[in-house]
Structures are given as C-alpha cells and as structure tokens.
Write a protein that holds these residues in place. Structure first.
Motif, PDB file in Angstrom:
ATOM      1  N   ARG A 135       0.907  -0.899   0.103  1.00 63.47           N
ATOM      2  CA  ARG A 135       0.079  -0.012  -0.137  1.00 63.47           C
ATOM      3  C   ARG A 135       0.745   1.206  -0.055  1.00 63.47           C
ATOM      4  NH1 ARG A 135      -4.766  -1.547   4.348  1.00 63.47           N
ATOM      5  NH2 ARG A 135      -5.314  -3.379   3.304  1.00 63.47           N
ATOM      6  N   GLN A 146       1.083   5.948  -0.251  1.00 68.05           N
ATOM      7  CA  GLN A 146       0.540   7.020  -0.431  1.00 68.05           C
ATOM      8  C   GLN A 146       1.328   8.121  -0.878  1.00 68.05           C
ATOM      9  OE1 GLN A 146      -2.356   8.562   2.389  1.00 68.05           O
ATOM     10  NE2 GLN A 146      -1.196  10.618   2.550  1.00 68.05           N
ATOM     11  N   VAL A 190      -1.826   9.743   7.470  1.00 66.47           N
ATOM     12  CA  VAL A 190      -1.873   8.558   6.438  1.00 66.47           C
ATOM     13  C   VAL A 190      -3.000   7.721   6.824  1.00 66.47           C
ATOM     14  CG1 VAL A 190      -0.801   6.562   5.385  1.00 66.47           C
ATOM     15  CG2 VAL A 190       0.454   8.608   5.556  1.00 66.47           C
ATOM     16  N   GLN A 236      -7.411   0.921   2.724  1.00 67.42           N
ATOM     17  CA  GLN A 236      -7.296   1.053   1.035  1.00 67.42           C
ATOM     18  C   GLN A 236      -7.884  -0.219   0.494  1.00 67.42           C
ATOM     19  OE1 GLN A 236      -3.579   2.248  -0.781  1.00 67.42           O
ATOM     20  NE2 GLN A 236      -3.241   3.909   0.797  1.00 67.42           N
TER      21      GLN A 236
END
Length: 292
Positions: free
Chosen positions: A158, A160, A288, A292
């Motif tokens: 994952r 960001q 964050v 997701q």
C-alpha cells in the motif's frame, strides 16, 4: 516446540555461534545449547553443523529459521494487539528511508513518535527505494519512505504519495558552471555524473529526463547516499542531481536550476496486511489513512 527454543535457534543463526547467541538472549550457553538440542530431537534432524571453528545452518536449519522468525513476529504482534486493545501501544516499529527524504522531517517525526510511545522500539534503516519496497513486501519493514519516477506504482504494497519535486544540479564552487543560476540538460550531459546505482529509482529519475531529450550521460562514480554524493561533487569529480529541498541543505556546493528538469515522487509505502499497532500509530501521526 516452544517460542523460546525458536528464539534461541534464530539467535544462533544470526550471531553465528552459541556463545554469542547466549549473550544476546541473556542465558548461560549450556541452557541455550540444551534447548536447541531438545528442539532438534523433537524435529528429528540437526539444525546446525557444529565444528570447532564455526556453526552453520543445515538444509533443515535454512528451512526452519525463516518460519521461526515469522512465528516470533506473530507472537510479538499478538502481544502488541492485546496491549493496544487496552490503550497501550508497544512492540517494534521498523522504518526504512532513502537518504533524500524531503517531504517529511523524518528525524522530528521519529522524535515525536518516541516521546508519545516510549514503549515502542524504533529501528531505522537506509537503502534504495526498490530494496526498501521489497523489505516492506516481506514484512521485515513496517513502512518505508521512497522516491520514484512519476507514474511508477509500487507493487505488492500500500502507498500514499507525499510530494512531487524537481531535481536541481549541484557542482563544486570552482566548477565552470558555478557562475550561473540556471543550466540545461544539454550542457550537463557533457559532464561526468556522480549518481546513485544503475537500475535504482534514484538513477532513473535523472537518466530518464536525459534520454527523453535524446541525450546520453556518463556516471563513472556511483554512491548510495546523498552525503557521499555531495562530498565527491565538492571534490570536483563531477556533477550531481538531487531534489531541490535536499540540495539546499548541502554545504559547499553550488546549486543550479535546470530547464525541463527531472522530477520525482516521494511515496510512503506499508504492507498490504493490516499494520501493527505501532505502525498504525506512526501512519496516523503522519496523517496517512490505512483503509485502502
């Protein structure tokens, strides 16, 4: 089979000897050796080849140690989850970072985290982006700060995006370009480059911009940290390209803006499985979201 026995086996494998493993585990060597022998008897095979000079894993030991590490990590995770359920964050936080992190003041972020969660043991390791992403994938790191080409999507994790930025050129104060404020790729292509390893994301960020302009460059000096890169630049061995925010912190170099500069994306990555309580608290501190 007991967790303590697994812990002893891992310690021997990592330290290369029973004496050092006993010191690490704070037990007498005879007790550690006895527990390893008991485990080997239960498994029906030897985990180590022992000689007067060395202790080496057998094929069975090579197969056993990674699984033992996973079991120990799972046990630690279980303890941390229970503590978190009672409002206490503890355990381990393993953070990876490239040497050119600019989007976050990492030192300050770790300081604030340690102050807030004193029962968490923090481990910080450096490396190139690809290596750090792989270590997040195999769960040896909880999170990692990376720098990638625009459009690159890290696989199996994952992520960001934290920031996008341009690269600038840095040269020694005595360099012929030091009298300028700006330059272009064509002029820089005539210079030897001090750069990050071939194939790394940091190298591709610079190289792809030159290739898009139809230019080839030579990078005879490869380094792994921005500090070493700057040292070689200051010595007059070549030019370098680094993120603008990082260049401003490097003493003794002259900074040049570049027409149609290379760009990079800073990304924070973490594992696809749910983060540990310690990692979740760190990600939350950074703002964050992990759903997701």
């Amino acid at each position: 089979m007991e967790l303590q026995q697994m812990r002893y086996v891992v310690a021997v494998a990592e330290t290369g000897g029973f004496t050092r493993a006993a010191e690490r585990c704070h037990v007498v060597q005879s007790a550690l050796s006895h527990q390893v022998a008991r485990l080997e008897k239960e498994l029906g095979t030897r985990l180590f080849d022992r000689t007067s000079r060395a202790v080496r894993l057998t094929a069975a030991g090579e197969a056993f140690v990674p699984v033992a590490r996973q079991a120990l990590d799972a046990a630690e995770r279980a303890r941390a989850e229970v503590r978190a359920a009672t409002g206490k964050v503890s355990g381990n936080l393993a953070v990876g970072a490239i040497s050119t992190v600019a989007a976050v003041d990492l030192a300050d972020a770790l300081r604030r985290y340690q102050t807030r969660y004193p029962d968490v043991r923090i481990c910080l390791v450096g490396g190139v982006s690809e290596e750090l992403i792989e270590r997040v994938r195999d769960s040896s790191l909880d999170v990692a700060f990376t720098g990638l080409d625009p459009g690159t999507v890290p696989k199996g994790v994952r992520y960001q995006e934290l920031a996008r930025g341009e690269l600038v050129a840095i040269v020694a104060p005595e360099h012929p370009l030091a009298g300028r404020k700006r330059t272009d790729l064509q002029r820089l292509a005539r210079e030897p480059f001090i750069d990050f390893p071939a194939g790394s994301a940091a190298r591709r960020q610079r190289q792809s911009a030159f290739e898009a302009a139809g230019l080839t460059t030579d990078a005879p000096f490869e380094v792994t940290t921005v500090e070493f890169l700057a040292r070689l630049v200051r010595a007059g061995l070549g030019v370098g390209m680094v993120p603008e925010a990082i260049a401003a912190e490097l003493p003794g170099v002259h900074i040049l803006k570049v027409k149609t500069p290379p760009t990079r994306v800073e990304m924070l990555v973490w594992g696809k499985l749910g983060p540990s309580p310690a990692a979740a608290a760190f990600l939350s501190q950074l703002g964050v979201g992990t759903a997701q």
